[in-house]
Scaffold this active site. Structure first.
Site, PDB file in Angstrom:
ATOM      1  N   LYS A  46      12.790 -11.327  14.468  1.00  0.00           N
ATOM      2  CA  LYS A  46      11.781 -10.332  14.100  1.00  0.00           C
ATOM      3  C   LYS A  46      12.258  -9.506  12.897  1.00  0.00           C
ATOM      4  CE  LYS A  46       8.770 -11.121  17.387  1.00  0.00           C
ATOM      5  NZ  LYS A  46       8.516 -10.174  18.498  1.00  0.00           N
ATOM      6  N   LYS A  96       8.883   8.790  -3.194  1.00  0.00           N
ATOM      7  CA  LYS A  96       9.443   7.440  -3.095  1.00  0.00           C
ATOM      8  C   LYS A  96      10.306   7.103  -4.308  1.00  0.00           C
ATOM      9  CE  LYS A  96       6.024   5.420   0.033  1.00  0.00           C
ATOM     10  NZ  LYS A  96       5.034   4.339   0.261  1.00  0.00           N
ATOM     11  N   CYS A 100       1.907  10.862  -8.086  1.00  0.00           N
ATOM     12  CA  CYS A 100       1.338  11.813  -7.136  1.00  0.00           C
ATOM     13  C   CYS A 100       2.461  12.502  -6.373  1.00  0.00           C
ATOM     14  CB  CYS A 100       0.374  11.107  -6.179  1.00  0.00           C
ATOM     15  SG  CYS A 100       1.147   9.872  -5.102  1.00  0.00           S
ATOM     16  N   GLU A 109       2.732   2.722  -8.992  1.00  0.00           N
ATOM     17  CA  GLU A 109       4.178   2.850  -9.110  1.00  0.00           C
ATOM     18  C   GLU A 109       4.901   2.011  -8.050  1.00  0.00           C
ATOM     19  OE1 GLU A 109       2.420   6.945 -10.215  1.00  0.00           O
ATOM     20  OE2 GLU A 109       1.939   5.216  -8.954  1.00  0.00           O
ATOM     21  N   HIS A 147      -0.297   2.008  -4.530  1.00  0.00           N
ATOM     22  CA  HIS A 147      -0.313   2.870  -5.709  1.00  0.00           C
ATOM     23  C   HIS A 147       0.478   2.140  -6.790  1.00  0.00           C
ATOM     24  CE1 HIS A 147      -1.594   7.151  -4.431  1.00  0.00           C
ATOM     25  NE2 HIS A 147      -2.132   6.270  -3.590  1.00  0.00           N
ATOM     26  N   CYS A 188       4.197   9.118  -4.381  1.00  0.00           N
ATOM     27  CA  CYS A 188       4.977   8.309  -5.318  1.00  0.00           C
ATOM     28  C   CYS A 188       6.173   9.087  -5.857  1.00  0.00           C
ATOM     29  CB  CYS A 188       4.081   7.828  -6.464  1.00  0.00           C
ATOM     30  SG  CYS A 188       2.866   6.585  -5.944  1.00  0.00           S
ATOM     31  N   ARG A 190      22.546   0.852   3.697  1.00  0.00           N
ATOM     32  CA  ARG A 190      21.302   1.249   3.048  1.00  0.00           C
ATOM     33  C   ARG A 190      20.545   2.261   3.917  1.00  0.00           C
ATOM     34  NH1 ARG A 190      15.836  -0.025   2.144  1.00  0.00           N
ATOM     35  NH2 ARG A 190      15.296  -0.067  -0.091  1.00  0.00           N
TER      36      ARG A 190
END
Length: 403
Positions: free
Chosen positions: A360, A207, A144, A82, A80, A204, A373
């Site tokens: 990994k 987020k 969205c 954004e 998306h 979005c 974080r």
């Protein structure tokens, strides 16, 4: 000096206008036109008054949940506009860091090396955004999710909610796309056609709301750059897409995030709510083109930074098969990881270099240097509620791609 929404929009729209035709939506036969959302990141240097678009992207699709395990850090999960623009901004920041370490400069126009006296055990990143630089984000459509619910309701001939929630509405469920759109202030998945494979990719709106606490930096970039002042100063939306009630509910301390008001964490993280500005400008490929017989979504997505551009289809570079490592976008997880590792090596940073060379990606994400974080994300997701992790496909190694 304050900056207007029109100035921010103009910076992104002017940049888009310069793109090659192949990176833009098409005008089809019989006056059928494609539309696509556009988003961009603009930096404003308050000292010099310089205003510059440093990342822009178009797009409106994401990867179905069943395909996430196949992504392996190569195929994008969410493009998306954004989210694509934010990933492109992260690429820009890392490339600025690369310029510093390869030229032995102390500062670029936007990024600088941090002095040793600035660093601490929990906040030791070698780079930072220059002081006095404000970050603006432009979106041609309302993001969205919760910030667009009033617009969704207003567009219906029948405002009856489309479907009931999948779980009790008293438990802050995650809702599918625009489903049960009268239930407001909740976490939602990306909208899609009813017959499309389901996704767990969050909207979005959700987020971007999370980014008010984690900063605009991704996990990889936050290992190299301090998040301290990399927060959105203002979000710019066209007046046609701006519902004051919706954005205040979705993003502000007076809405669903009120429990985070004034919150600070270690390592430079804090809850940093942004302003929302309107603009009179409309994107020429928006859903509001009024000279087309029919509008259809574009399947082409594009990204741009001052360091280069790409066209993406299905989360992979155009012309390559989906999940093919040769089609890895420059903003995919694996290539961002590779670039950060190269920067650390060039800077002769033993501690960071060792950490970035874990076997990994999953071990890197779960490592000590990203613990704070993770704490921020957990705290915010708990406040927002209904945040189901879109897990899988992170057991890949750092190989097979260029930076």
């Amino acid at each position: 000096m304050d900056v207007s929404g029109d100035e921010i929009a103009d910076a992104v729209l002017t940049q888009f206008d310069s793109w090659e035709k192949k990176r833009k939506p098409m005008n089809r036969a019989d006056n059928v036109k494609e539309w696509v959302p556009l988003s961009g990141i603009v930096l404003h240097d308050a000292k010099t008054g310089t205003l510059k678009c440093v990342a822009a992207a178009t797009g409106m699709k994401c990867l179905p949940q069943k395909l996430i395990p196949r992504a392996q850090g190569v195929t994008l999960h969410d493009w998306h506009a954004e989210i694509f623009a934010i990933r492109s901004f992260n690429r820009f920041i890392l490339e600025e860091c690369q310029v510093l370490v390869t030229s032995d400069k102390k500062s670029s126009e936007y990024v600088r090396r941090r002095d040793e006296l600035e660093k601490s055990e929990t906040h030791a990143q070698p780079f930072a955004l220059n002081d006095g630089v404000n970050i603006y984000m432009y979106c041609s459509e309302a993001p969205c999710g919760d910030a667009s619910m009033e617009l969704t309701m207003a567009a219906q001939e029948d405002a009856t909610p489309w479907a009931k929630a999948e779980s009790s509405l008293t438990e802050k469920p995650i809702l599918h796309g625009r489903g049960y759109f009268s239930n407001l202030g909740v976490t939602r998945r990306k909208p899609s056609r009813p017959d499309a494979p389901p996704t767990l990719s969050k909207s979005c709106t959700d987020k971007i709301a999370l980014k008010q606490s984690t900063s605009l930096l991704s996990s990889i970039t936050s290992l190299m750059v301090s998040p301290e002042n990399i927060y959105i100063h203002s979000l710019v939306l066209p007046h046609s897409q701006l519902s004051t009630v919706a954005v205040e509910r979705a993003f502000s301390p007076s809405g669903r995030l009120k429990e985070l008001d004034g919150r600070e964490w270690d390592s430079g993280y804090r809850f940093s709510p942004f302003r929302v500005l309107g603009t009179t400008r409309e994107f020429s490929y928006s859903r509001r083109q009024n000279d087309a017989k029919e509008l259809v979504p574009s399947n082409i997505s594009s990204l741009w930074t001052p360091y280069g551009a790409e066209t993406i289809i299905g989360g992979t570079m155009q012309g390559r098969k989906q999940f093919d490592v040769r089609g890895a976008s420059k903003v995919c997880k694996r290539r961002l990881w590779k670039l950060a590792a190269e920067i650390s090596s060039a800077a002769e940073s033993t501690e960071w270099g060792t950490y970035l060379l874990k076997d990994k990606y999953l071990n890197l994400k779960d490592g000590d240097m990203l613990a704070q974080r993770r704490k921020v994300k957990e705290d915010v997701r708990k406040v927002m509620g209904g945040w189901i992790r879109n897990e899988g496909g992170e057991d890949f190694a750092l190989d097979g791609v260029e930076s």
